[in-house]
Design a protein around this motif. Structure first.
Motif, PDB file in Angstrom:
ATOM      1  N   GLN A 141       0.826  -1.211   0.000  1.00 25.59           N
ATOM      2  CA  GLN A 141       0.000   0.000   0.000  1.00 25.59           C
ATOM      3  C   GLN A 141       0.857   1.256   0.000  1.00 25.59           C
ATOM      4  O   GLN A 141       0.554   2.219  -0.700  1.00 25.59           O
ATOM      5  CB  GLN A 141      -0.942  -0.023   1.197  1.00 25.59           C
ATOM      6  CG  GLN A 141      -2.041  -1.069   1.093  1.00 25.59           C
ATOM      7  CD  GLN A 141      -2.852  -1.213   2.371  1.00 25.59           C
ATOM      8  OE1 GLN A 141      -2.358  -0.978   3.474  1.00 25.59           O
ATOM      9  NE2 GLN A 141      -4.115  -1.605   2.240  1.00 25.59           N
ATOM     10  N   VAL A 142       1.943   1.247   0.787  1.00 26.84           N
ATOM     11  CA  VAL A 142       2.849   2.399   0.817  1.00 26.84           C
ATOM     12  C   VAL A 142       3.478   2.635  -0.551  1.00 26.84           C
ATOM     13  O   VAL A 142       3.720   3.779  -0.955  1.00 26.84           O
ATOM     14  CB  VAL A 142       3.943   2.184   1.895  1.00 26.84           C
ATOM     15  CG1 VAL A 142       5.065   3.211   1.750  1.00 26.84           C
ATOM     16  CG2 VAL A 142       3.333   2.272   3.285  1.00 26.84           C
ATOM     17  N   SER A 143       3.712   1.566  -1.308  1.00 26.37           N
ATOM     18  CA  SER A 143       4.356   1.690  -2.619  1.00 26.37           C
ATOM     19  C   SER A 143       3.474   2.361  -3.654  1.00 26.37           C
ATOM     20  O   SER A 143       3.965   2.890  -4.644  1.00 26.37           O
ATOM     21  CB  SER A 143       4.757   0.302  -3.131  1.00 26.37           C
ATOM     22  OG  SER A 143       3.621  -0.396  -3.660  1.00 26.37           O
ATOM     23  N   GLY A 144       2.168   2.344  -3.442  1.00 27.63           N
ATOM     24  CA  GLY A 144       1.241   2.880  -4.422  1.00 27.63           C
ATOM     25  C   GLY A 144       0.603   1.814  -5.292  1.00 27.63           C
ATOM     26  O   GLY A 144      -0.275   2.111  -6.112  1.00 27.63           O
ATOM     27  N   ALA A 145       1.016   0.558  -5.123  1.00 31.43           N
ATOM     28  CA  ALA A 145       0.426  -0.556  -5.885  1.00 31.43           C
ATOM     29  C   ALA A 145      -0.758  -1.142  -5.130  1.00 31.43           C
ATOM     30  O   ALA A 145      -0.994  -0.826  -3.963  1.00 31.43           O
ATOM     31  CB  ALA A 145       1.484  -1.634  -6.140  1.00 31.43           C
ATOM     32  N   GLN A 146      -1.506  -2.018  -5.796  1.00 21.91           N
ATOM     33  CA  GLN A 146      -2.654  -2.682  -5.179  1.00 21.91           C
ATOM     34  C   GLN A 146      -2.236  -4.038  -4.632  1.00 21.91           C
ATOM     35  O   GLN A 146      -1.725  -4.876  -5.376  1.00 21.91           O
ATOM     36  CB  GLN A 146      -3.778  -2.878  -6.189  1.00 21.91           C
ATOM     37  CG  GLN A 146      -4.990  -3.634  -5.609  1.00 21.91           C
ATOM     38  CD  GLN A 146      -6.016  -4.026  -6.655  1.00 21.91           C
ATOM     39  OE1 GLN A 146      -5.809  -3.796  -7.846  1.00 21.91           O
ATOM     40  NE2 GLN A 146      -7.111  -4.622  -6.226  1.00 21.91           N
ATOM     41  N   PRO A 147      -2.441  -4.312  -3.343  1.00 21.77           N
ATOM     42  CA  PRO A 147      -2.130  -5.636  -2.810  1.00 21.77           C
ATOM     43  C   PRO A 147      -3.252  -6.627  -3.085  1.00 21.77           C
ATOM     44  O   PRO A 147      -4.435  -6.288  -2.989  1.00 21.77           O
ATOM     45  CB  PRO A 147      -1.980  -5.374  -1.305  1.00 21.77           C
ATOM     46  CG  PRO A 147      -2.875  -4.208  -1.042  1.00 21.77           C
ATOM     47  CD  PRO A 147      -2.866  -3.366  -2.294  1.00 21.77           C
ATOM     48  N   VAL A 148      -2.876  -7.850  -3.428  1.00 19.17           N
ATOM     49  CA  VAL A 148      -3.817  -8.953  -3.641  1.00 19.17           C
ATOM     50  C   VAL A 148      -3.208 -10.185  -2.985  1.00 19.17           C
ATOM     51  O   VAL A 148      -2.048 -10.507  -3.247  1.00 19.17           O
ATOM     52  CB  VAL A 148      -4.061  -9.221  -5.143  1.00 19.17           C
ATOM     53  CG1 VAL A 148      -4.959 -10.443  -5.333  1.00 19.17           C
ATOM     54  CG2 VAL A 148      -4.664  -7.997  -5.823  1.00 19.17           C
ATOM     55  N   VAL A 149      -3.947 -10.857  -2.132  1.00 20.50           N
ATOM     56  CA  VAL A 149      -3.426 -12.044  -1.451  1.00 20.50           C
ATOM     57  C   VAL A 149      -3.870 -13.300  -2.189  1.00 20.50           C
ATOM     58  O   VAL A 149      -5.065 -13.460  -2.510  1.00 20.50           O
ATOM     59  CB  VAL A 149      -3.887 -12.103   0.013  1.00 20.50           C
ATOM     60  CG1 VAL A 149      -3.399 -13.391   0.681  1.00 20.50           C
ATOM     61  CG2 VAL A 149      -3.362 -10.888   0.786  1.00 20.50           C
ATOM     62  N   LEU A 150      -2.904 -14.188  -2.460  1.00 15.83           N
ATOM     63  CA  LEU A 150      -3.204 -15.477  -3.078  1.00 15.83           C
ATOM     64  C   LEU A 150      -2.925 -16.585  -2.066  1.00 15.83           C
ATOM     65  O   LEU A 150      -1.799 -16.709  -1.582  1.00 15.83           O
ATOM     66  CB  LEU A 150      -2.337 -15.706  -4.322  1.00 15.83           C
ATOM     67  CG  LEU A 150      -2.411 -14.687  -5.452  1.00 15.83           C
ATOM     68  CD1 LEU A 150      -1.604 -15.173  -6.656  1.00 15.83           C
ATOM     69  CD2 LEU A 150      -3.844 -14.388  -5.855  1.00 15.83           C
ATOM     70  N   LEU A 151      -3.943 -17.369  -1.748  1.00 16.45           N
ATOM     71  CA  LEU A 151      -3.751 -18.553  -0.914  1.00 16.45           C
ATOM     72  C   LEU A 151      -3.473 -19.706  -1.869  1.00 16.45           C
ATOM     73  O   LEU A 151      -4.389 -20.324  -2.413  1.00 16.45           O
ATOM     74  CB  LEU A 151      -4.992 -18.831  -0.060  1.00 16.45           C
ATOM     75  CG  LEU A 151      -4.860 -20.007   0.906  1.00 16.45           C
ATOM     76  CD1 LEU A 151      -3.861 -19.688   2.021  1.00 16.45           C
ATOM     77  CD2 LEU A 151      -6.227 -20.365   1.517  1.00 16.45           C
ATOM     78  N   ASN A 152      -2.178 -19.979  -2.084  1.00 16.89           N
ATOM     79  CA  ASN A 152      -1.772 -21.022  -3.026  1.00 16.89           C
ATOM     80  C   ASN A 152      -1.719 -22.376  -2.315  1.00 16.89           C
ATOM     81  O   ASN A 152      -1.772 -22.457  -1.086  1.00 16.89           O
ATOM     82  CB  ASN A 152      -0.412 -20.672  -3.623  1.00 16.89           C
ATOM     83  CG  ASN A 152      -0.041 -21.551  -4.797  1.00 16.89           C
ATOM     84  OD1 ASN A 152      -0.913 -22.065  -5.498  1.00 16.89           O
ATOM     85  ND2 ASN A 152       1.244 -21.756  -5.014  1.00 16.89           N
ATOM     86  N   LYS A 153      -1.625 -23.443  -3.107  1.00 17.20           N
ATOM     87  CA  LYS A 153      -1.589 -24.813  -2.584  1.00 17.20           C
ATOM     88  C   LYS A 153      -2.818 -25.097  -1.713  1.00 17.20           C
ATOM     89  O   LYS A 153      -2.731 -25.796  -0.693  1.00 17.20           O
ATOM     90  CB  LYS A 153      -0.309 -25.057  -1.782  1.00 17.20           C
ATOM     91  CG  LYS A 153       0.973 -24.829  -2.562  1.00 17.20           C
ATOM     92  CD  LYS A 153       2.202 -25.211  -1.753  1.00 17.20           C
ATOM     93  CE  LYS A 153       3.485 -24.948  -2.518  1.00 17.20           C
ATOM     94  NZ  LYS A 153       4.701 -25.339  -1.765  1.00 17.20           N
ATOM     95  N   SER A 154      -3.936 -24.557  -2.131  1.00 17.94           N
ATOM     96  CA  SER A 154      -5.170 -24.745  -1.356  1.00 17.94           C
ATOM     97  C   SER A 154      -5.608 -26.201  -1.329  1.00 17.94           C
ATOM     98  O   SER A 154      -6.443 -26.588  -0.499  1.00 17.94           O
ATOM     99  CB  SER A 154      -6.290 -23.875  -1.929  1.00 17.94           C
ATOM    100  OG  SER A 154      -6.503 -24.163  -3.303  1.00 17.94           O
ATOM    101  N   ASP A 155      -5.017 -27.017  -2.213  1.00 17.38           N
ATOM    102  CA  ASP A 155      -5.343 -28.439  -2.218  1.00 17.38           C
ATOM    103  C   ASP A 155      -4.742 -29.173  -1.019  1.00 17.38           C
ATOM    104  O   ASP A 155      -5.051 -30.349  -0.781  1.00 17.38           O
ATOM    105  CB  ASP A 155      -4.828 -29.089  -3.506  1.00 17.38           C
ATOM    106  CG  ASP A 155      -3.344 -28.816  -3.735  1.00 17.38           C
ATOM    107  OD1 ASP A 155      -3.004 -27.636  -3.963  1.00 17.38           O
ATOM    108  OD2 ASP A 155      -2.537 -29.755  -3.658  1.00 17.38           O
ATOM    109  N   LEU A 156      -3.878 -28.498  -0.228  1.00 15.56           N
ATOM    110  CA  LEU A 156      -3.280 -29.131   0.945  1.00 15.56           C
ATOM    111  C   LEU A 156      -4.294 -29.348   2.064  1.00 15.56           C
ATOM    112  O   LEU A 156      -4.054 -30.149   2.970  1.00 15.56           O
ATOM    113  CB  LEU A 156      -2.114 -28.283   1.468  1.00 15.56           C
ATOM    114  CG  LEU A 156      -0.888 -28.142   0.557  1.00 15.56           C
ATOM    115  CD1 LEU A 156       0.142 -27.234   1.211  1.00 15.56           C
ATOM    116  CD2 LEU A 156      -0.284 -29.509   0.260  1.00 15.56           C
ATOM    117  N   VAL A 157      -5.394 -28.607   2.035  1.00 16.03           N
ATOM    118  CA  VAL A 157      -6.408 -28.723   3.079  1.00 16.03           C
ATOM    119  C   VAL A 157      -7.769 -29.011   2.438  1.00 16.03           C
ATOM    120  O   VAL A 157      -8.012 -28.646   1.295  1.00 16.03           O
ATOM    121  CB  VAL A 157      -6.496 -27.444   3.930  1.00 16.03           C
ATOM    122  CG1 VAL A 157      -5.219 -27.244   4.724  1.00 16.03           C
ATOM    123  CG2 VAL A 157      -6.761 -26.221   3.056  1.00 16.03           C
TER     124      VAL A 157
END
Length: 330
Positions: A141-157
């Protein structure tokens, strides 16, 4: 402005900044974008494609205020008439700057420039750390870009709902996507972020699958992937450098080496850290304590107990022109 440059992220912002340099120098100069950084050379994207380039001597001097090119930067490069080689002459102003604080918050390390979206990659296993994800989000956010969270390896659960719910607590407007790069799961939900000229960067700790995700998004094996440890299902560290790739269909992607953690860079962080040190100094036995070898030094004691980063004290000594003596840890 050509379609080739627009596809690389060129815009009116950069065209206006480059105009004096392209107008006043020889006709052999042209804009390009940094694709990778080596020890003594660069690769840049130009209208002709991916090309090697060297840094002009004036940029190697590291004068005050002089920017050294980083991945994602737009530059003006001169094409030498005799060899057709490119020499970077000018770094253009950055529209966004993704950086982190290092050396106890006293210095800035720029990770990438001119990034529009940052995918923060995590996994539903031992890597999952909500406070750390919060620091990633804040840094983006401080950088000026948009943060997006990816929960990868979702097949582990069997059910990733709990992890997704935890991440959404970081902000009501924070985009969160559940993906499984190894099995192409959920990738359709993140492809809309890749539009012509838009730059996406990947960050996260080692082993969360950033290289696999890069290969899937590019449709070819460009990034090395490591084996998975049986003990904790964590992948091994593979990416050692940063590369700006062109994504088929539009958009650009930067794959970053693993970051175990990130500290938010603030231009005022140096003075803030020194304020903490100076507050501790009021508890020193001697009023004119130099925080080096004096008995009863509260600052040295705080460093020994892990309450103050030793690098902050080192930076303070350097700023005061004092010799640096590193305290012994218990």
């Amino acid at each position: 402005m050509t379609d080739a440059l627009q596809g690389l992220g060129w815009s009116d912002f950069f065209a206006e900044a480059a105009e004096p340099f392209l107008r006043d120098v020889s006709a052999g100069s042209e804009p390009g974008r940094i694709a990778s950084v080596g020890r003594s050379s660069y690769q840049i994207w130009t209208e002709q494609g991916l090309e090697d380039a060297l840094l002009a001597g004036t940029l190697r001097q590291e004068a005050p205020g002089q920017q050294v090119p980083v991945i994602g930067d737009w530059v003006v490069a001169e094409r030498l008439e005799e060899t057709q080689a490119l020499r970077i002459q000018q770094v253009l102003p950055r529209r966004t700057t993704f950086a982190r604080a290092v050396h106890g918050g006293t210095a800035e390390q720029i990770i990438a420039a001119n990034v529009d979206v940052v995918f923060i990659v995590t996994t539903p296993d031992l890597d999952f750390d909500l406070p750390r994800l919060g620091r990633y989000v804040a840094a983006v956010q401080v950088s000026g870009a948009q943060p997006v969270v990816l929960l990868n390896k979702s097949d582990l659960v069997q059910d990733a709902a709990w992890y997704l719910e935890q991440v959404r607590r970081l902000g009501p407007d924070l985009p969160v996507h559940q993906v499984s790069a190894a099995h192409d799961g959920g990738l359709d939900t993140i492809r809309p972020y890749f539009t012509p000229g838009q730059t996406v960067a990947l960050i996260g700790s080692s082993g969360v699958g950033k290289s696999t995700l890069t290969n899937r998004l590019l449709g070819q094996e460009v990034a090395s992937t490591g084996s998975v440890r049986e003990t904790d299902q964590q992948g091994r560290h593979t990416t050692t450098g940063r590369t700006l790739y062109r994504v088929p269909g539009g958009g650009l992607l930067i794959d970053n080496p693993g970051l175990r953690d990130i500290a938010v860079w603030d231009a005022d962080s140096r003075s803030v850290n020194f304020d903490v040190l100076e507050e501790l100094a009021t508890k020193c036995r001697f009023r004119k304590c130099t925080h080096t070898t004096e008995p009863g030094c509260a600052v040295q004691r705080a460093v020994q107990k892990g309450q103050l980063d030793a690098q902050v004290l080192t930076a303070f000594h350097e700023a005061q022109g004092q010799p640096v003596r590193r305290p012994k840890k218990r």
